[in-house]
Design a protein around this motif. Structure first.
Motif, PDB file in Angstrom:
ATOM      1  N   GLU A  22       2.542   6.184  -8.063  1.00 54.93           N
ATOM      2  CA  GLU A  22       2.378   7.483  -7.424  1.00 54.93           C
ATOM      3  C   GLU A  22       2.629   7.336  -5.939  1.00 54.93           C
ATOM      4  N   MET A  23       3.629   8.058  -5.442  1.00 59.14           N
ATOM      5  CA  MET A  23       4.000   8.021  -4.030  1.00 59.14           C
ATOM      6  C   MET A  23       3.608   9.348  -3.385  1.00 59.14           C
ATOM      7  N   GLY A  24       3.252   9.299  -2.107  1.00 58.92           N
ATOM      8  CA  GLY A  24       2.927  10.512  -1.376  1.00 58.92           C
ATOM      9  C   GLY A  24       4.177  11.338  -1.118  1.00 58.92           C
ATOM     10  N   LEU A  25       4.167  12.615  -1.518  1.00 62.06           N
ATOM     11  CA  LEU A  25       5.318  13.505  -1.327  1.00 62.06           C
ATOM     12  C   LEU A  25       4.829  14.899  -0.988  1.00 62.06           C
ATOM     13  N   LEU A  44      14.775   8.201  -8.883  1.00 66.99           N
ATOM     14  CA  LEU A  44      13.667   7.429  -9.453  1.00 66.99           C
ATOM     15  C   LEU A  44      12.450   8.291  -9.762  1.00 66.99           C
ATOM     16  N   VAL A  45      12.406   9.514  -9.188  1.00 66.83           N
ATOM     17  CA  VAL A  45      11.244  10.391  -9.353  1.00 66.83           C
ATOM     18  C   VAL A  45      11.256  10.989 -10.755  1.00 66.83           C
ATOM     19  N   ARG A  46      10.174  10.775 -11.494  1.00 67.74           N
ATOM     20  CA  ARG A  46      10.048  11.289 -12.859  1.00 67.74           C
ATOM     21  C   ARG A  46       9.193  12.542 -12.945  1.00 67.74           C
ATOM     22  N   PHE A  47       8.288  12.734 -11.976  1.00 66.70           N
ATOM     23  CA  PHE A  47       7.345  13.848 -12.037  1.00 66.70           C
ATOM     24  C   PHE A  47       6.866  14.167 -10.626  1.00 66.70           C
ATOM     25  N   ILE A  48       6.723  15.456 -10.334  1.00 65.96           N
ATOM     26  CA  ILE A  48       6.201  15.887  -9.039  1.00 65.96           C
ATOM     27  C   ILE A  48       4.980  16.756  -9.288  1.00 65.96           C
ATOM     28  N   ASP A  49       3.888  16.444  -8.615  1.00 65.43           N
ATOM     29  CA  ASP A  49       2.684  17.273  -8.646  1.00 65.43           C
ATOM     30  C   ASP A  49       2.519  17.841  -7.246  1.00 65.43           C
ATOM     31  N   ARG A  50       2.968  19.085  -7.055  1.00 61.79           N
ATOM     32  CA  ARG A  50       2.924  19.697  -5.716  1.00 61.79           C
ATOM     33  C   ARG A  50       1.487  19.936  -5.268  1.00 61.79           C
ATOM     34  N   HIS A  51       0.598  20.207  -6.211  1.00 62.42           N
ATOM     35  CA  HIS A  51      -0.801  20.460  -5.863  1.00 62.42           C
ATOM     36  C   HIS A  51      -1.461  19.211  -5.275  1.00 62.42           C
ATOM     37  N   LYS A  52      -1.218  18.060  -5.899  1.00 62.21           N
ATOM     38  CA  LYS A  52      -1.797  16.802  -5.416  1.00 62.21           C
ATOM     39  C   LYS A  52      -0.930  16.110  -4.375  1.00 62.21           C
ATOM     40  N   ARG A  53       0.280  16.644  -4.153  1.00 65.47           N
ATOM     41  CA  ARG A  53       1.223  16.104  -3.174  1.00 65.47           C
ATOM     42  C   ARG A  53       1.625  14.664  -3.495  1.00 65.47           C
ATOM     43  N   ILE A  54       2.012  14.455  -4.751  1.00 69.48           N
ATOM     44  CA  ILE A  54       2.464  13.136  -5.179  1.00 69.48           C
ATOM     45  C   ILE A  54       3.732  13.247  -6.025  1.00 69.48           C
ATOM     46  N   ALA A  55       4.459  12.165  -6.073  1.00 70.64           N
ATOM     47  CA  ALA A  55       5.608  12.021  -6.963  1.00 70.64           C
ATOM     48  C   ALA A  55       5.386  10.751  -7.763  1.00 70.64           C
ATOM     49  N   GLN A  80       0.832  -1.196   0.000  1.00 69.75           N
ATOM     50  CA  GLN A  80       0.000   0.000   0.000  1.00 69.75           C
ATOM     51  C   GLN A  80       0.870   1.251   0.000  1.00 69.75           C
ATOM     52  N   ILE A  81       0.296   2.336  -0.531  1.00 71.34           N
ATOM     53  CA  ILE A  81       0.957   3.635  -0.531  1.00 71.34           C
ATOM     54  C   ILE A  81       0.076   4.602   0.243  1.00 71.34           C
ATOM     55  N   ALA A  82       0.673   5.318   1.190  1.00 70.80           N
ATOM     56  CA  ALA A  82      -0.044   6.358   1.916  1.00 70.80           C
ATOM     57  C   ALA A  82       0.090   7.662   1.138  1.00 70.80           C
ATOM     58  N   THR A  83      -1.030   8.284   0.831  1.00 72.20           N
ATOM     59  CA  THR A  83      -1.022   9.584   0.148  1.00 72.20           C
ATOM     60  C   THR A  83      -2.029  10.498   0.818  1.00 72.20           C
ATOM     61  N   ASN A  84      -1.902  11.773   0.526  1.00 71.09           N
ATOM     62  CA  ASN A  84      -2.883  12.746   0.989  1.00 71.09           C
ATOM     63  C   ASN A  84      -3.766  13.137  -0.177  1.00 71.09           C
ATOM     64  N   ARG A  85      -5.060  13.204   0.058  1.00 74.80           N
ATOM     65  CA  ARG A  85      -6.017  13.659  -0.958  1.00 74.80           C
ATOM     66  C   ARG A  85      -6.860  14.766  -0.358  1.00 74.80           C
ATOM     67  N   HIS A  86      -7.156  15.735  -1.166  1.00 80.20           N
ATOM     68  CA  HIS A  86      -7.951  16.875  -0.706  1.00 80.20           C
ATOM     69  C   HIS A  86      -9.386  16.705  -1.184  1.00 80.20           C
ATOM     70  N   PHE A  87     -10.299  16.575  -0.237  1.00 77.90           N
ATOM     71  CA  PHE A  87     -11.719  16.545  -0.560  1.00 77.90           C
ATOM     72  C   PHE A  87     -12.500  17.048   0.652  1.00 77.90           C
ATOM     73  N   ARG A  88     -13.680  17.579   0.380  1.00 78.33           N
ATOM     74  CA  ARG A  88     -14.521  18.209   1.399  1.00 78.33           C
ATOM     75  C   ARG A  88     -13.792  19.307   2.164  1.00 78.33           C
ATOM     76  N   GLY A  89     -12.896  20.012   1.463  1.00 78.71           N
ATOM     77  CA  GLY A  89     -12.208  21.147   2.053  1.00 78.71           C
ATOM     78  C   GLY A  89     -11.063  20.809   2.993  1.00 78.71           C
ATOM     79  N   GLU A  90     -10.703  19.529   3.107  1.00 77.03           N
ATOM     80  CA  GLU A  90      -9.632  19.128   4.015  1.00 77.03           C
ATOM     81  C   GLU A  90      -8.733  18.076   3.356  1.00 77.03           C
ATOM     82  N   TRP A  91      -7.521  17.958   3.877  1.00 73.14           N
ATOM     83  CA  TRP A  91      -6.599  16.917   3.440  1.00 73.14           C
ATOM     84  C   TRP A  91      -6.835  15.670   4.274  1.00 73.14           C
ATOM     85  N   HIS A  92      -6.895  14.521   3.602  1.00 74.39           N
ATOM     86  CA  HIS A  92      -7.128  13.238   4.255  1.00 74.39           C
ATOM     87  C   HIS A  92      -6.048  12.258   3.840  1.00 74.39           C
TER      88      HIS A  92
END
Length: 183
Positions: A160-163, A134-145, A35-47
């Protein structure tokens, strides 16, 4: 030996449960879906959420693959054990080391934290620390690499890893450094 099994995407946990129930522990040391732990933004908060590292795949650790292969037909959600023809092929040592290098003992890759200096990523903590190449792309808005790896016999797979990038600093140039020294 570690073996990868292809399953219906989204049914990884249910398939593991069925395998443990129908196959039993006598020929399985462990069965898991990294499993990969990531943060997702929904309902106005990060989860913090958990997602499969390899959607559509689960892994079995066994030294009795012949028994496992025979019993695997009892499990309705399994599609196939990866291999050639009807011979299961274990993961390579590099593939096992990759998974173990990113995950903890519970097979979870946690969140990483780092900074950007110009376009260069420096990871301060988490499973991506020391693996910035190993990181090819970073999406700072979605907080993933996005990390690209070769798995399952040479297939290139994007993960996609949480970053969390906490800071972006301007790149230091040789010109700026020499100007400061001359002052």
């Amino acid at each position: 030996m570690w073996y990868a099994m292809q399953v219906t995407t989204g049914q990884e946990k249910e398939t593991i449960f069925l395998c443990r129930e129908l196959i039993g522990q006598e020929c399985l040391e462990d069965m898991f879906c990294p499993q990969i732990a990531t943060n997702r933004h929904f309902r106005g908060e990060w989860h913090k959420i958990m997602a499969p590292m390899f959607p559509g795949y689960i892994f079995a650790i066994t030294n009795r693959i012949e028994e496992l292969y025979e019993k695997f037909y009892q499990v309705p959600k399994l599609t196939k054990i990866l291999g050639t023809d009807k011979t299961p092929v274990p993961l390579t040592e590099e593939e096992v080391c990759f998974i173990q290098g990113f995950t903890d003992e519970e097979h979870v890759a946690g969140l990483s934290e780092g900074i950007l200096v110009g376009d260069k990523l420096i990871v301060r903590s988490g499973p991506l620390k020391g693996k910035e190449g190993l990181v090819r792309f970073i999406d700072r808005h979605k907080r993933i690499a996005r990390v690209e790896v070769e798995m399952f016999g040479g297939m290139k797979i994007g993960i996609e890893m949480g970053l969390e990038v906490t800071q972006k600093l301007p790149a230091k140039t040789a010109d700026n450094d020499s100007e400061k020294k001359s002052e």
